[in-house]
Design a protein around this motif. Structure first.
Motif, PDB file in Angstrom:
ATOM      1  N   THR A 262      28.850  89.589  34.122  1.00  0.00           N
ATOM      2  CA  THR A 262      29.233  88.611  35.135  1.00  0.00           C
ATOM      3  C   THR A 262      28.129  88.406  36.143  1.00  0.00           C
ATOM      4  OG1 THR A 262      31.543  89.311  34.923  1.00  0.00           O
ATOM      5  CG2 THR A 262      30.964  88.042  36.881  1.00  0.00           C
ATOM      6  N   PHE A 263      27.879  87.141  36.471  1.00  0.00           N
ATOM      7  CA  PHE A 263      26.970  86.772  37.549  1.00  0.00           C
ATOM      8  C   PHE A 263      27.837  86.234  38.674  1.00  0.00           C
ATOM      9  CE2 PHE A 263      24.244  83.812  39.873  1.00  0.00           C
ATOM     10  CZ  PHE A 263      23.102  84.563  40.049  1.00  0.00           C
ATOM     11  N   TYR A 264      27.764  86.888  39.843  1.00  0.00           N
ATOM     12  CA  TYR A 264      28.710  86.577  40.908  1.00  0.00           C
ATOM     13  C   TYR A 264      27.989  86.378  42.229  1.00  0.00           C
ATOM     14  CZ  TYR A 264      32.483  87.274  44.301  1.00  0.00           C
ATOM     15  OH  TYR A 264      33.366  87.125  45.345  1.00  0.00           O
ATOM     16  N   GLN A 265      28.385  85.340  42.968  1.00  0.00           N
ATOM     17  CA  GLN A 265      27.847  85.086  44.301  1.00  0.00           C
ATOM     18  C   GLN A 265      28.939  85.301  45.331  1.00  0.00           C
ATOM     19  OE1 GLN A 265      25.766  81.376  44.839  1.00  0.00           O
ATOM     20  NE2 GLN A 265      25.275  81.805  46.973  1.00  0.00           N
ATOM     21  N   SER A 266      28.586  85.990  46.394  1.00  0.00           N
ATOM     22  CA  SER A 266      29.561  86.346  47.425  1.00  0.00           C
ATOM     23  C   SER A 266      29.869  85.179  48.348  1.00  0.00           C
ATOM     24  CB  SER A 266      29.013  87.503  48.269  1.00  0.00           C
ATOM     25  OG  SER A 266      28.014  87.024  49.168  1.00  0.00           O
ATOM     26  N   LYS A 267      30.818  85.436  49.215  1.00  0.00           N
ATOM     27  CA  LYS A 267      31.085  84.558  50.354  1.00  0.00           C
ATOM     28  C   LYS A 267      29.838  84.505  51.225  1.00  0.00           C
ATOM     29  CE  LYS A 267      33.908  84.484  54.577  1.00  0.00           C
ATOM     30  NZ  LYS A 267      35.003  85.155  55.324  1.00  0.00           N
ATOM     31  N   LYS A 268      29.619  83.374  51.899  1.00  0.00           N
ATOM     32  CA  LYS A 268      28.482  83.245  52.811  1.00  0.00           C
ATOM     33  C   LYS A 268      28.956  83.338  54.255  1.00  0.00           C
ATOM     34  CE  LYS A 268      26.297  79.362  53.938  1.00  0.00           C
ATOM     35  NZ  LYS A 268      25.417  78.173  53.892  1.00  0.00           N
ATOM     36  N   TYR A 269      28.179  84.081  55.060  1.00  0.00           N
ATOM     37  CA  TYR A 269      28.439  84.189  56.489  1.00  0.00           C
ATOM     38  C   TYR A 269      27.338  83.456  57.247  1.00  0.00           C
ATOM     39  CZ  TYR A 269      31.650  87.927  55.170  1.00  0.00           C
ATOM     40  OH  TYR A 269      32.668  88.644  54.603  1.00  0.00           O
ATOM     41  N   ASP A 270      27.717  82.669  58.233  1.00  0.00           N
ATOM     42  CA  ASP A 270      26.745  82.047  59.127  1.00  0.00           C
ATOM     43  C   ASP A 270      26.615  82.939  60.351  1.00  0.00           C
ATOM     44  OD1 ASP A 270      26.038  79.748  57.647  1.00  0.00           O
ATOM     45  OD2 ASP A 270      27.949  78.816  58.191  1.00  0.00           O
ATOM     46  N   LEU A 271      25.417  83.493  60.540  1.00  0.00           N
ATOM     47  CA  LEU A 271      25.204  84.546  61.525  1.00  0.00           C
ATOM     48  C   LEU A 271      24.443  84.055  62.742  1.00  0.00           C
ATOM     49  CD1 LEU A 271      23.972  87.370  59.098  1.00  0.00           C
ATOM     50  CD2 LEU A 271      26.329  86.888  59.806  1.00  0.00           C
ATOM     51  N   PHE A 283      23.235  96.251  53.885  1.00  0.00           N
ATOM     52  CA  PHE A 283      23.777  95.639  52.676  1.00  0.00           C
ATOM     53  C   PHE A 283      23.716  96.618  51.508  1.00  0.00           C
ATOM     54  CE2 PHE A 283      22.554  93.439  48.689  1.00  0.00           C
ATOM     55  CZ  PHE A 283      23.809  92.907  48.373  1.00  0.00           C
ATOM     56  N   ALA A 284      22.567  97.267  51.329  1.00  0.00           N
ATOM     57  CA  ALA A 284      22.423  98.233  50.238  1.00  0.00           C
ATOM     58  C   ALA A 284      23.437  99.357  50.364  1.00  0.00           C
ATOM     59  CB  ALA A 284      21.004  98.797  50.224  1.00  0.00           C
ATOM     60  N   ALA A 285      23.615  99.858  51.597  1.00  0.00           N
ATOM     61  CA  ALA A 285      24.567 100.947  51.818  1.00  0.00           C
ATOM     62  C   ALA A 285      25.993 100.505  51.511  1.00  0.00           C
ATOM     63  CB  ALA A 285      24.469 101.441  53.256  1.00  0.00           C
ATOM     64  N   GLY A 286      26.346  99.299  51.928  1.00  0.00           N
ATOM     65  CA  GLY A 286      27.684  98.797  51.641  1.00  0.00           C
ATOM     66  C   GLY A 286      27.941  98.631  50.154  1.00  0.00           C
ATOM     67  N   LEU A 287      26.925  98.141  49.444  1.00  0.00           N
ATOM     68  CA  LEU A 287      27.034  97.993  47.997  1.00  0.00           C
ATOM     69  C   LEU A 287      27.215  99.354  47.338  1.00  0.00           C
ATOM     70  CD1 LEU A 287      26.625  96.038  45.459  1.00  0.00           C
ATOM     71  CD2 LEU A 287      24.280  96.926  45.470  1.00  0.00           C
ATOM     72  N   ILE A 288      26.407 100.336  47.739  1.00  0.00           N
ATOM     73  CA  ILE A 288      26.507 101.688  47.186  1.00  0.00           C
ATOM     74  C   ILE A 288      27.882 102.270  47.458  1.00  0.00           C
ATOM     75  CG2 ILE A 288      25.642 104.055  47.401  1.00  0.00           C
ATOM     76  CD1 ILE A 288      22.858 102.763  48.021  1.00  0.00           C
ATOM     77  N   LYS A 295      34.914 100.291  43.116  1.00  0.00           N
ATOM     78  CA  LYS A 295      35.193  98.864  43.196  1.00  0.00           C
ATOM     79  C   LYS A 295      34.488  98.130  42.055  1.00  0.00           C
ATOM     80  CE  LYS A 295      35.405  98.728  48.308  1.00  0.00           C
ATOM     81  NZ  LYS A 295      36.818  98.375  48.474  1.00  0.00           N
ATOM     82  N   THR A 296      34.968  96.958  41.718  1.00  0.00           N
ATOM     83  CA  THR A 296      34.256  96.117  40.766  1.00  0.00           C
ATOM     84  C   THR A 296      32.947  95.657  41.392  1.00  0.00           C
ATOM     85  OG1 THR A 296      35.238  94.048  41.571  1.00  0.00           O
ATOM     86  CG2 THR A 296      36.459  95.270  39.858  1.00  0.00           C
ATOM     87  N   ALA A 297      32.055  95.125  40.569  1.00  0.00           N
ATOM     88  CA  ALA A 297      30.781  94.633  41.090  1.00  0.00           C
ATOM     89  C   ALA A 297      31.011  93.562  42.151  1.00  0.00           C
ATOM     90  CB  ALA A 297      29.930  94.084  39.949  1.00  0.00           C
ATOM     91  N   GLU A 298      31.983  92.687  41.909  1.00  0.00           N
ATOM     92  CA  GLU A 298      32.276  91.619  42.865  1.00  0.00           C
ATOM     93  C   GLU A 298      32.800  92.181  44.175  1.00  0.00           C
ATOM     94  OE1 GLU A 298      33.308  91.792  39.758  1.00  0.00           O
ATOM     95  OE2 GLU A 298      33.062  89.865  38.717  1.00  0.00           O
ATOM     96  N   GLU A 299      33.713  93.137  44.098  1.00  0.00           N
ATOM     97  CA  GLU A 299      34.280  93.746  45.303  1.00  0.00           C
ATOM     98  C   GLU A 299      33.228  94.517  46.081  1.00  0.00           C
ATOM     99  OE1 GLU A 299      38.836  94.507  43.583  1.00  0.00           O
ATOM    100  OE2 GLU A 299      37.263  96.047  43.390  1.00  0.00           O
ATOM    101  N   ALA A 300      32.379  95.255  45.374  1.00  0.00           N
ATOM    102  CA  ALA A 300      31.322  96.021  46.039  1.00  0.00           C
ATOM    103  C   ALA A 300      30.338  95.084  46.742  1.00  0.00           C
ATOM    104  CB  ALA A 300      30.597  96.895  45.024  1.00  0.00           C
ATOM    105  N   LEU A 301      30.036  93.961  46.099  1.00  0.00           N
ATOM    106  CA  LEU A 301      29.122  92.995  46.701  1.00  0.00           C
ATOM    107  C   LEU A 301      29.711  92.423  47.980  1.00  0.00           C
ATOM    108  CD1 LEU A 301      26.337  91.642  45.976  1.00  0.00           C
ATOM    109  CD2 LEU A 301      27.690  89.645  45.320  1.00  0.00           C
ATOM    110  N   GLU A 302      30.985  92.060  47.965  1.00  0.00           N
ATOM    111  CA  GLU A 302      31.614  91.507  49.159  1.00  0.00           C
ATOM    112  C   GLU A 302      31.637  92.528  50.291  1.00  0.00           C
ATOM    113  OE1 GLU A 302      32.251  88.527  49.725  1.00  0.00           O
ATOM    114  OE2 GLU A 302      32.689  87.503  47.844  1.00  0.00           O
ATOM    115  N   PHE A 303      31.858  93.788  49.952  1.00  0.00           N
ATOM    116  CA  PHE A 303      31.840  94.835  50.972  1.00  0.00           C
ATOM    117  C   PHE A 303      30.443  94.953  51.577  1.00  0.00           C
ATOM    118  CE2 PHE A 303      31.596  99.114  52.655  1.00  0.00           C
ATOM    119  CZ  PHE A 303      32.838  99.322  53.224  1.00  0.00           C
ATOM    120  N   GLY A 304      29.421  94.941  50.722  1.00  0.00           N
ATOM    121  CA  GLY A 304      28.050  95.047  51.211  1.00  0.00           C
ATOM    122  C   GLY A 304      27.645  93.885  52.092  1.00  0.00           C
TER     123      GLY A 304
END
Length: 340
Positions: A262-271, A283-288, A295-304
């Motif tokens: 799966t190739f997945y793109q996360s939600k975007k935040y305007d900062l 971001f790396a720490a959140g992904l880890i 978590k699934t890859a998608e869930e881990a990415l959103e957390f990161g």
């Protein structure tokens, strides 16, 4: 409790107050941080046994760096003491059309001059579930590259998952030097993290049709090189943060991940940025954290991505947020309302 080890250089950051320029400042704010140290602090905040490995001088400044990590629950028992100095970097925070600036004073730091024999990696990696480092550590010196490789070999021997944030730094080495070292290290890497510049300059994979300086990101271009990177190096996951630079003050922030299926793109935040230093590390720490949690890859990415979006609102290198704060943002609570 799962154990994570990170290896790298913690530095003394001297920042101009507020948005002052270097030439204006007559004082600096002292902050400690560095790529892998920032990851270690985040993972300690998330409840992991987070062990940070480096070498620091046996003086009060070295001790202050150790204390900064201990304050947030990082295991500093494997930090080696010795060498002559801690690396320093000066930071000037940009605003609007004026970019931030970094000036390094890190030559011959304790970790840059350290040797593989200084570290008992077989002991360090006992019971370790995950090892994380970055492309900065092998860039600081020949010894740094040797230490990084030795640590990766020991981590794989111990059965740990290995991740790297490519983190190309043009002030430390050339693309040719980076690729000569980094491509060899990829043999030991499971999870590869890096943006479009990192992938190009460290590994030679360049997505076409991107102009992040104009706020343009085409995720399809990443999908092509992610598949190439995974095919060549057999990564379990290839990941990139996506920073759309509208100005020094305002960025779009999201990320993408590819796990072979799966190739997945996360939600975007305007900062609206308070301090972007350490944004990629958070971001790396959140992904880890997400991947270690199962978590699934998608869930881990959103957390990161959510963790890193919060980091951009915090002064300093460290991301001082809790799991609950990150999960609330993942669930959509971005109101910023006062919590009573």
């Amino acid at each position: 409790m799962k154990k994570v080890v990170t290896l790298g250089e913690i530095m003394l950051r001297l920042s101009t107050p507020g948005y002052e320029r270097f030439v204006q400042a007559d004082q600096f704010d002292a902050i400690y941080g560095g790529g892998e140290a920032n990851v270690a602090v985040s993972l300690a905040n998330y409840g992991f046994d987070s062990c940070y490995v480096t070498k620091l001088p046996e003086n009060e400044i070295g001790q202050a760096a150790v204390n900064a990590l201990r304050r947030y629950g990082v295991n500093t028992s494997e930090i080696i003491r010795g060498g002559e100095r801690i690396g320093i970097y000066f930071s000037e925070t940009g605003a609007s059309a004026r970019p931030s600036k970094i000036i390094y004073d890190r030559a011959n730091s304790a970790i840059a001059m350290a040797e593989v024999k200084d570290f008992d990696f077989d002991h360090i990696f006992e019971g370790t579930d995950w090892f994380h480092t970055s492309g900065i550590t092998p860039a600081i010196s020949k010894q740094g590259a040797e230490i990084t490789k030795a640590a990766m070999v020991a981590a794989k021997k111990a059965g740990a998952t290995v991740s790297i944030d490519l983190n190309y730094r043009k002030k430390l080495w050339t693309p040719q030097q980076a690729q000569q070292v980094m491509r060899e290290l990829m043999e030991y890497v499971d999870v590869c993290i890096g943006n479009e510049e990192d992938a190009s300059l460290c590994l030679g994979f360049t997505p076409q049709g991107l102009d992040v300086t104009q706020g343009q990101v085409d995720s399809a271009a990443y999908e092509i090189i992610f598949k190439q990177m995974r095919e060549e190096f057999n990564f379990t996951h290839v990941v990139s943060s996506l920073r759309e630079s509208y100005s020094a003050s305002d960025n779009g922030w999201s990320a993408i991940i590819y796990d072979g299926n799966t190739f997945y793109q996360s939600k975007k935040y305007d900062l609206r940025i308070v301090d972007r230093v350490g944004g990629g590390d958070s971001f790396a720490a959140g992904l880890i954290c997400g991947l270690l949690d199962g978590k699934t890859a998608e869930e881990a990415l959103e957390f990161g991505v959510a963790a890193s979006a919060l980091k951009h609102t915090i002064k300093g290198d460290f991301n001082l947020v809790s799991r609950n704060e990150v999960e609330n943002l993942v669930q959509g609570d971005a109101s910023g309302r006062v919590q009573r």
